[in-house]
Design a protein around this motif. Structure first.
Motif, PDB file in Angstrom:
ATOM      1  N   GLN A  60      23.046   7.332  47.854  1.00  0.00           N
ATOM      2  CA  GLN A  60      23.314   6.231  48.968  1.00  0.00           C
ATOM      3  C   GLN A  60      21.641   5.989  49.248  1.00  0.00           C
ATOM      4  O   GLN A  60      20.818   7.102  49.496  1.00  0.00           O
ATOM      5  CB  GLN A  60      23.893   6.770  49.977  1.00  0.00           C
ATOM      6  CG  GLN A  60      24.124   5.638  51.013  1.00  0.00           C
ATOM      7  CD  GLN A  60      24.715   6.395  52.390  1.00  0.00           C
ATOM      8  OE1 GLN A  60      24.673   7.372  52.515  1.00  0.00           O
ATOM      9  NE2 GLN A  60      25.167   5.488  53.294  1.00  0.00           N
ATOM     10  N   THR A  82      24.828   3.746  39.754  1.00  0.00           N
ATOM     11  CA  THR A  82      25.584   4.681  40.575  1.00  0.00           C
ATOM     12  C   THR A  82      25.094   4.647  42.082  1.00  0.00           C
ATOM     13  O   THR A  82      25.555   5.678  42.676  1.00  0.00           O
ATOM     14  CB  THR A  82      25.243   5.982  39.740  1.00  0.00           C
ATOM     15  OG1 THR A  82      23.928   6.303  39.478  1.00  0.00           O
ATOM     16  CG2 THR A  82      25.896   6.037  38.156  1.00  0.00           C
ATOM     17  N   PHE A  84      24.508   3.262  45.847  1.00  0.00           N
ATOM     18  CA  PHE A  84      25.196   2.537  46.884  1.00  0.00           C
ATOM     19  C   PHE A  84      24.111   2.291  48.143  1.00  0.00           C
ATOM     20  O   PHE A  84      23.420   3.374  48.406  1.00  0.00           O
ATOM     21  CB  PHE A  84      26.453   3.262  47.534  1.00  0.00           C
ATOM     22  CG  PHE A  84      27.608   3.087  46.508  1.00  0.00           C
ATOM     23  CD1 PHE A  84      28.242   2.175  46.373  1.00  0.00           C
ATOM     24  CD2 PHE A  84      27.794   4.253  45.658  1.00  0.00           C
ATOM     25  CE1 PHE A  84      29.633   2.088  45.534  1.00  0.00           C
ATOM     26  CE2 PHE A  84      28.689   4.138  44.803  1.00  0.00           C
ATOM     27  CZ  PHE A  84      29.796   3.264  44.841  1.00  0.00           C
ATOM     28  N   GLN A 205      31.093  -1.334  52.859  1.00  0.00           N
ATOM     29  CA  GLN A 205      30.720  -0.579  51.658  1.00  0.00           C
ATOM     30  C   GLN A 205      31.891   0.233  51.291  1.00  0.00           C
ATOM     31  O   GLN A 205      32.350   1.072  52.081  1.00  0.00           O
ATOM     32  CB  GLN A 205      29.494  -0.018  51.818  1.00  0.00           C
ATOM     33  CG  GLN A 205      28.242  -0.927  52.408  1.00  0.00           C
ATOM     34  CD  GLN A 205      27.921  -2.067  51.224  1.00  0.00           C
ATOM     35  OE1 GLN A 205      28.219  -1.563  49.779  1.00  0.00           O
ATOM     36  NE2 GLN A 205      27.103  -2.835  51.442  1.00  0.00           N
ATOM     37  N   LEU A 207      31.608   3.089  49.794  1.00  0.00           N
ATOM     38  CA  LEU A 207      31.437   4.427  50.228  1.00  0.00           C
ATOM     39  C   LEU A 207      31.933   5.053  51.470  1.00  0.00           C
ATOM     40  O   LEU A 207      32.129   6.157  51.372  1.00  0.00           O
ATOM     41  CB  LEU A 207      29.622   4.480  49.943  1.00  0.00           C
ATOM     42  CG  LEU A 207      29.086   5.760  49.865  1.00  0.00           C
ATOM     43  CD1 LEU A 207      29.707   6.327  48.695  1.00  0.00           C
ATOM     44  CD2 LEU A 207      27.573   5.820  49.950  1.00  0.00           C
ATOM     45  N   ALA A 210      35.610   5.522  50.748  1.00  0.00           N
ATOM     46  CA  ALA A 210      35.700   6.769  49.920  1.00  0.00           C
ATOM     47  C   ALA A 210      35.596   7.989  50.889  1.00  0.00           C
ATOM     48  O   ALA A 210      36.302   9.219  50.594  1.00  0.00           O
ATOM     49  CB  ALA A 210      34.746   6.866  48.698  1.00  0.00           C
ATOM     50  N   VAL A 239      34.392   3.681  43.837  1.00  0.00           N
ATOM     51  CA  VAL A 239      33.278   4.701  43.923  1.00  0.00           C
ATOM     52  C   VAL A 239      33.309   6.050  42.712  1.00  0.00           C
ATOM     53  O   VAL A 239      32.258   6.161  42.062  1.00  0.00           O
ATOM     54  CB  VAL A 239      32.977   5.342  45.177  1.00  0.00           C
ATOM     55  CG1 VAL A 239      32.142   6.516  45.336  1.00  0.00           C
ATOM     56  CG2 VAL A 239      32.551   4.249  46.378  1.00  0.00           C
TER      57      VAL A 239
END
Length: 240
Positions: A60, A82, A84, A205, A207, A210, A239
């Protein structure tokens, strides 16, 4: 994490930090005064630091909420699939509260409250009188749940990632509960519209979804909501 600021000499510096379960560490500061702060330049700066750490170790990127950083990290995510990007949650909530404070129903009471805040804090016995006379109750009903969330995301005690999505849903629920009075439906609708616009534009988002899905102690509180449960499962799948 990246954050830009200007020092007393007028130099524009960009700080780079790394966060992990071990804590947050300062990586370096770059003097970007002579650079045009467009998306390609900022993306190159961030990519160099990511490659230094290792792409397989960076999940991230967190920056401020400026439009240039939004464009930067969109470009960065295209380069590194991969990765975010998420803007600063605390900044997003600050902007929400500012927007709510600008509503005509709240702007005048807030201005009055600011005039007496210092005096009231020095004379606590007058607090009840202030609440009775200033009429800021609706403003508190709208803002207090968001302030609780702001304290969570702006704290250093524990990682806030699993908390963000859950706490935002909970804050919206509390705000709805705070406006059961007839005649407040339109006000509630406008408050929620402000929150949703800021949140969906900046913080929606996968992320976060998840992270919540992977924390059952939070996720199961929302699982009875079929729409929310499906959204979280989809976020986790994306994700993954």
């Amino acid at each position: 994490m990246s954050d830009g600021w200007t020092d007393r000499r007028g130099r524009h510096l960009i700080n780079f930090l790394v966060n992990s379960p071990e804590g947050t560490f300062f990586l370096e500061s770059v003097d970007a005064s002579s650079e045009v702060h467009d998306a390609p330049m900022l993306a190159d700066l961030l990519q160099q630091r990511i490659d230094l750490i290792g792409r397989d170790k960076v999940v991230q990127v967190v920056t401020d909420n400026g439009a240039n950083y939004k464009a930067t990290c969109k470009l960065l995510m295209e380069r590194i699939p991969t990765l975010f990007w998420t803007p600063c949650a605390a900044h997003c909530l600050d902007l929400m509260l500012e927007d709510i404070g600008k509503m005509k129903e709240f702007s005048k009471p807030i201005a009055r409250a600011r005039q007496v805040t210092t005096f009231i804090y020095r004379h606590g016995r007058l607090l009840d009188a202030m609440r009775e006379k200033t009429g800021v109750e609706d403003c508190l009903r709208a803002s207090q749940p968001l302030i609780v969330l702001l304290r969570i995301v702006d704290g250093d005690e524990r990682p806030a990632m699993p908390e963000v999505q859950f706490c935002m849903e909970y804050a919206k629920k509390k705000i709805k509960e705070n406006f059961p009075i007839r005649g407040k439906a339109d006000l509630l609708k406008r408050i929620l519209a402000i929150i949703d616009k800021r949140w969906e534009d900046q913080m929606d988002q996968p992320l976060y979804g998840a992270a919540l899905y992977l924390n059952p102690n939070k996720y199961f509180d929302l699982k009875t909501d079929d729409v929310m449960a499906g959204k979280l499962r989809s976020a986790f799948t994306e994700v993954l």
